[in-house]
Design a protein around this motif. Structure first.
Motif, PDB file in Angstrom:
ATOM      1  N   ALA A 126       0.835  -1.207   0.000  1.00 17.86           N
ATOM      2  CA  ALA A 126       0.000   0.000   0.000  1.00 17.86           C
ATOM      3  C   ALA A 126       0.869   1.257   0.000  1.00 17.86           C
ATOM      4  O   ALA A 126       0.570   2.230  -0.711  1.00 17.86           O
ATOM      5  CB  ALA A 126      -0.925  -0.006   1.220  1.00 17.86           C
ATOM      6  N   LEU A 127       1.944   1.245   0.763  1.00 13.31           N
ATOM      7  CA  LEU A 127       2.848   2.393   0.835  1.00 13.31           C
ATOM      8  C   LEU A 127       3.507   2.660  -0.515  1.00 13.31           C
ATOM      9  O   LEU A 127       3.527   3.794  -0.997  1.00 13.31           O
ATOM     10  CB  LEU A 127       3.915   2.157   1.905  1.00 13.31           C
ATOM     11  N   VAL A 128       4.035   1.610  -1.136  1.00 19.73           N
ATOM     12  CA  VAL A 128       4.721   1.768  -2.421  1.00 19.73           C
ATOM     13  C   VAL A 128       3.747   2.260  -3.493  1.00 19.73           C
ATOM     14  O   VAL A 128       4.059   3.167  -4.273  1.00 19.73           O
ATOM     15  CB  VAL A 128       5.380   0.443  -2.848  1.00 19.73           C
ATOM     16  N   SER A 129       2.562   1.674  -3.522  1.00 18.63           N
ATOM     17  CA  SER A 129       1.562   2.071  -4.511  1.00 18.63           C
ATOM     18  C   SER A 129       1.160   3.528  -4.315  1.00 18.63           C
ATOM     19  O   SER A 129       1.032   4.292  -5.281  1.00 18.63           O
ATOM     20  CB  SER A 129       0.335   1.161  -4.397  1.00 18.63           C
ATOM     21  N   ARG A 130       0.965   3.928  -3.076  1.00 20.01           N
ATOM     22  CA  ARG A 130       0.583   5.304  -2.781  1.00 20.01           C
ATOM     23  C   ARG A 130       1.685   6.282  -3.177  1.00 20.01           C
ATOM     24  O   ARG A 130       1.421   7.354  -3.726  1.00 20.01           O
ATOM     25  CB  ARG A 130       0.272   5.442  -1.281  1.00 20.01           C
ATOM     26  N   LEU A 131       2.928   5.921  -2.903  1.00 18.59           N
ATOM     27  CA  LEU A 131       4.060   6.788  -3.226  1.00 18.59           C
ATOM     28  C   LEU A 131       4.132   7.036  -4.735  1.00 18.59           C
ATOM     29  O   LEU A 131       4.250   8.182  -5.192  1.00 18.59           O
ATOM     30  CB  LEU A 131       5.365   6.157  -2.729  1.00 18.59           C
ATOM     31  N   HIS A 132       4.060   5.978  -5.523  1.00 16.56           N
ATOM     32  CA  HIS A 132       4.124   6.128  -6.976  1.00 16.56           C
ATOM     33  C   HIS A 132       2.927   6.920  -7.498  1.00 16.56           C
ATOM     34  O   HIS A 132       3.067   7.743  -8.411  1.00 16.56           O
ATOM     35  CB  HIS A 132       4.164   4.751  -7.641  1.00 16.56           C
ATOM     36  N   PHE A 133       1.759   6.671  -6.917  1.00 15.15           N
ATOM     37  CA  PHE A 133       0.545   7.360  -7.355  1.00 15.15           C
ATOM     38  C   PHE A 133       0.670   8.866  -7.126  1.00 15.15           C
ATOM     39  O   PHE A 133       0.398   9.671  -8.025  1.00 15.15           O
ATOM     40  CB  PHE A 133      -0.662   6.806  -6.597  1.00 15.15           C
ATOM     41  N   THR A 141       4.880  17.100  -6.563  1.00 15.08           N
ATOM     42  CA  THR A 141       5.212  16.109  -5.532  1.00 15.08           C
ATOM     43  C   THR A 141       6.362  15.235  -6.003  1.00 15.08           C
ATOM     44  O   THR A 141       6.327  14.677  -7.086  1.00 15.08           O
ATOM     45  CB  THR A 141       3.991  15.215  -5.238  1.00 15.08           C
ATOM     46  N   ASN A 142       7.391  15.155  -5.180  1.00 15.13           N
ATOM     47  CA  ASN A 142       8.532  14.283  -5.484  1.00 15.13           C
ATOM     48  C   ASN A 142       9.033  13.685  -4.172  1.00 15.13           C
ATOM     49  O   ASN A 142      10.150  13.936  -3.738  1.00 15.13           O
ATOM     50  CB  ASN A 142       9.636  15.059  -6.197  1.00 15.13           C
ATOM     51  N   LEU A 143       8.177  12.906  -3.550  1.00 12.08           N
ATOM     52  CA  LEU A 143       8.461  12.351  -2.231  1.00 12.08           C
ATOM     53  C   LEU A 143       9.386  11.147  -2.356  1.00 12.08           C
ATOM     54  O   LEU A 143       9.170  10.272  -3.190  1.00 12.08           O
ATOM     55  CB  LEU A 143       7.151  11.935  -1.562  1.00 12.08           C
ATOM     56  N   SER A 144      10.423  11.098  -1.526  1.00 14.16           N
ATOM     57  CA  SER A 144      11.335   9.964  -1.548  1.00 14.16           C
ATOM     58  C   SER A 144      10.761   8.810  -0.744  1.00 14.16           C
ATOM     59  O   SER A 144       9.870   9.002   0.096  1.00 14.16           O
ATOM     60  CB  SER A 144      12.690  10.358  -0.960  1.00 14.16           C
ATOM     61  N   MET A 145      11.291   7.604  -0.986  1.00 16.02           N
ATOM     62  CA  MET A 145      10.825   6.444  -0.239  1.00 16.02           C
ATOM     63  C   MET A 145      11.130   6.598   1.247  1.00 16.02           C
ATOM     64  O   MET A 145      10.311   6.246   2.101  1.00 16.02           O
ATOM     65  CB  MET A 145      11.469   5.171  -0.791  1.00 16.02           C
ATOM     66  N   ASP A 146      12.299   7.120   1.579  1.00 18.89           N
ATOM     67  CA  ASP A 146      12.659   7.303   2.989  1.00 18.89           C
ATOM     68  C   ASP A 146      11.677   8.239   3.689  1.00 18.89           C
ATOM     69  O   ASP A 146      11.224   7.963   4.806  1.00 18.89           O
ATOM     70  CB  ASP A 146      14.082   7.859   3.112  1.00 18.89           C
ATOM     71  N   SER A 147      11.336   9.338   3.027  1.00 18.98           N
ATOM     72  CA  SER A 147      10.400  10.291   3.627  1.00 18.98           C
ATOM     73  C   SER A 147       9.004   9.687   3.743  1.00 18.98           C
ATOM     74  O   SER A 147       8.333   9.832   4.769  1.00 18.98           O
ATOM     75  CB  SER A 147      10.335  11.570   2.787  1.00 18.98           C
ATOM     76  N   ALA A 148       8.588   8.985   2.689  1.00 21.63           N
ATOM     77  CA  ALA A 148       7.260   8.368   2.707  1.00 21.63           C
ATOM     78  C   ALA A 148       7.171   7.309   3.802  1.00 21.63           C
ATOM     79  O   ALA A 148       6.164   7.213   4.517  1.00 21.63           O
ATOM     80  CB  ALA A 148       6.952   7.744   1.346  1.00 21.63           C
ATOM     81  N   PHE A 149       8.224   6.509   3.948  1.00 20.01           N
ATOM     82  CA  PHE A 149       8.234   5.462   4.969  1.00 20.01           C
ATOM     83  C   PHE A 149       8.169   6.070   6.365  1.00 20.01           C
ATOM     84  O   PHE A 149       7.428   5.592   7.234  1.00 20.01           O
ATOM     85  CB  PHE A 149       9.498   4.614   4.825  1.00 20.01           C
TER      86      PHE A 149
END
Length: 235
Positions: A126-133, A141-149
């Motif tokens: 869910a996190l990965v899908s939301r980040l890419h979306f 919006t250019n959120l990194s995986m570290d920030s999103a996590f």
């Protein structure tokens, strides 16, 4: 219990307050509840096809020309106008959707006996899908995986902390199993035919012996599959 003012964005909070004021649940309503990017489109397609299978054939089905998000409207995201008039004018039984936590649904949703189907998903996916979306759809919006996590672990998501959202519906499904069905995305993916049978039974339209022998469950799965839906021009 998720508190609106603590975790929800202001514009979303306005929509939810509007729902509390304007939305009148009906006893035969079916509400499909998910968090964003947790299989919402798939659940809508399955539930719509199951509940309307006596009205439409598989060769000329509405899902061949209309997106699942359009045939099952959201309660808190109005499609036509700010006052949810499109939902109010729908004939019963209504098939509706929401991302709202259980605790923020209008209290009458429980008292009138609406059926609620909740679909949860592995939080990593869910996190990965939301980040890419969000990085693809939301401008700037250019959120990194570290920030999103980090934000995800702190409970920052559009409809409140991930596990609180899941647990509210899970507890309700334990307390009221006849009215709330708790499903897992991964279990539907591993055995979609069984999921169709389970959904049909819960929604009060179980498959008949003739439907079982003619492969209706398999046809529902085929029509609502990711491969089928993404191949259609409308999607």
């Amino acid at each position: 219990t998720i508190q609106e003012e603590d975790v929800l964005p202001p514009r979303l909070l306005e929509r939810i307050l509007l729902v509390k004021q304007a939305f009148v649940p009906r006893a035969d309503d079916i509400i499909l509840a998910t968090q964003p990017k947790c299989g919402t489109t798939w659940l809508k397609a399955l539930a719509f096809t199951i509940t309307n299978r006596s009205r439409y054939g598989f060769s000329d089905h509405p899902l061949l020309t209309r997106h699942p998000q359009h045939v099952v409207p959201f309660i808190e995201i109005p499609v036509a106008g700010p006052n949810h008039t499109d939902i109010h004018t729908l004939p019963s039984p209504r098939l509706l959707a929401t991302h709202m936590p259980m605790s923020l649904l209008p209290p009458d949703t429980r008292s009138v006996g609406c059926r609620v189907v909740y679909l949860c998903r592995d939080p990593k996916d869910a996190l990965v899908s939301r980040l890419h979306f969000e990085n693809k759809v939301l401008q700037g919006t250019n959120l990194s995986m570290d920030s999103a996590f980090s934000m995800f672990c702190q409970g920052f998501s559009p409809y409140g902390p991930f596990w609180d959202h899941c647990l509210e519906y899970w507890r309700e499904s334990v307390a009221r199993p006849d009215n709330v069905l708790f499903l897992k995305y991964e279990e539907i993916k591993s055995d979609p035919v069984h999921a169709v049978r389970k959904l049909a039974k819960f929604l009060g339209v179980p498959l008949t012996k003739d439907e079982e022998s003619s492969g209706v469950a398999q046809e529902v799965v085929r029509l609502c599959s990711f491969e089928m839906l993404t191949s259609l021009q409308v999607n």
